[in-house]
Design a protein around this motif. Structure first.
Motif, PDB file in Angstrom:
ATOM      1  N   GLU A  24       0.895  -1.353   0.033  1.00 56.80           N
ATOM      2  CA  GLU A  24      -0.130   0.161  -0.114  1.00 56.80           C
ATOM      3  C   GLU A  24       0.848   1.193  -0.117  1.00 56.80           C
ATOM      4  O   GLU A  24       1.905   1.337   0.539  1.00 56.80           O
ATOM      5  N   THR A  38      -3.048   0.417  -4.075  1.00 54.25           N
ATOM      6  CA  THR A  38      -2.769  -0.910  -3.480  1.00 54.25           C
ATOM      7  C   THR A  38      -2.418  -2.035  -4.547  1.00 54.25           C
ATOM      8  O   THR A  38      -2.763  -1.665  -5.538  1.00 54.25           O
ATOM      9  N   VAL A  65       3.622   0.483   2.754  1.00 49.05           N
ATOM     10  CA  VAL A  65       3.226  -0.652   3.672  1.00 49.05           C
ATOM     11  C   VAL A  65       3.527  -1.834   2.975  1.00 49.05           C
ATOM     12  O   VAL A  65       2.809  -2.091   2.069  1.00 49.05           O
ATOM     13  N   PHE A  67       3.297  -5.901   3.074  1.00 45.82           N
ATOM     14  CA  PHE A  67       2.488  -6.940   4.000  1.00 45.82           C
ATOM     15  C   PHE A  67       3.330  -8.291   3.896  1.00 45.82           C
ATOM     16  O   PHE A  67       3.036  -9.369   3.472  1.00 45.82           O
ATOM     17  N   ASP A  70       1.746 -11.435   5.633  1.00 52.25           N
ATOM     18  CA  ASP A  70       1.007 -12.428   4.749  1.00 52.25           C
ATOM     19  C   ASP A  70       1.759 -13.142   3.706  1.00 52.25           C
ATOM     20  O   ASP A  70       1.274 -14.086   3.450  1.00 52.25           O
ATOM     21  N   ASP A  86       5.073  -8.295  10.754  1.00 52.72           N
ATOM     22  CA  ASP A  86       3.697  -8.517  10.205  1.00 52.72           C
ATOM     23  C   ASP A  86       3.753  -7.674   8.752  1.00 52.72           C
ATOM     24  O   ASP A  86       3.600  -7.991   7.660  1.00 52.72           O
ATOM     25  N   ARG A  87       3.958  -6.175   9.144  1.00 53.43           N
ATOM     26  CA  ARG A  87       3.945  -5.134   8.070  1.00 53.43           C
ATOM     27  C   ARG A  87       5.023  -4.367   8.208  1.00 53.43           C
ATOM     28  O   ARG A  87       5.379  -4.164   9.371  1.00 53.43           O
ATOM     29  N   SER A  89       6.481  -0.872   7.457  1.00 53.56           N
ATOM     30  CA  SER A  89       5.985   0.477   6.949  1.00 53.56           C
ATOM     31  C   SER A  89       7.308   1.447   6.961  1.00 53.56           C
ATOM     32  O   SER A  89       8.261   1.671   7.713  1.00 53.56           O
TER      33      SER A  89
END
Length: 118
Positions: A24, A38, A65, A67, A70, A86-87, A89
């Motif tokens: 993102e 995105t 961002v 991911f 995931d 997890d993410r 940034s």
């Protein structure tokens, strides 16, 4: 070379481009961040189009961002349910909207690094 904002994601745990990672791009110019786009990475770990094209480039503060949680969850069933990362940034500033900015990310489930690329 026309101005743009681009990225490239490399999976250092498996030694390959990070195909299929969600990304993102947010503008941080107003009090409330605004989602600009995105995207998903392709087989080369890049997005099919720049995050910002020459026409969309504006000076200001942005956040990309990645991911990674995931992404790595799809690569290994043995990772813990609670992800260490997890993410990711990455906040960047675009000072000259007439130049190109490239933000590579090298990542694993336990580490990442980034820099201003060319």
């Amino acid at each position: 070379m026309s101005a743009k904002l681009s990225t490239h994601v490399l999976d250092t745990a498996h030694g390959c481009p990070a195909q299929g990672m969600k990304i993102e791009l947010w503008s941080l110019e107003d009090e409330t961040p605004a989602l600009l786009t995105t995207a998903k990475t392709n087989a080369d770990g890049r997005t099919d189009v720049p995050l910002l094209s020459a026409e969309e480039m504006k000076t200001g503060q942005y956040e990309i961002v990645f991911f990674i949680g995931d992404y790595f969850a799809t690569k290994s069933a043995t990772l813990p349910k609670i992800r260490f990362f997890d993410r990711v940034s990455v906040r960047i500033g675009i000072a000259d909207a007439g130049r190109s900015y490239h933000v590579p990310l090298l990542c694993s489930p336990w580490a990442y690094s980034t820099y201003r690329g060319s």
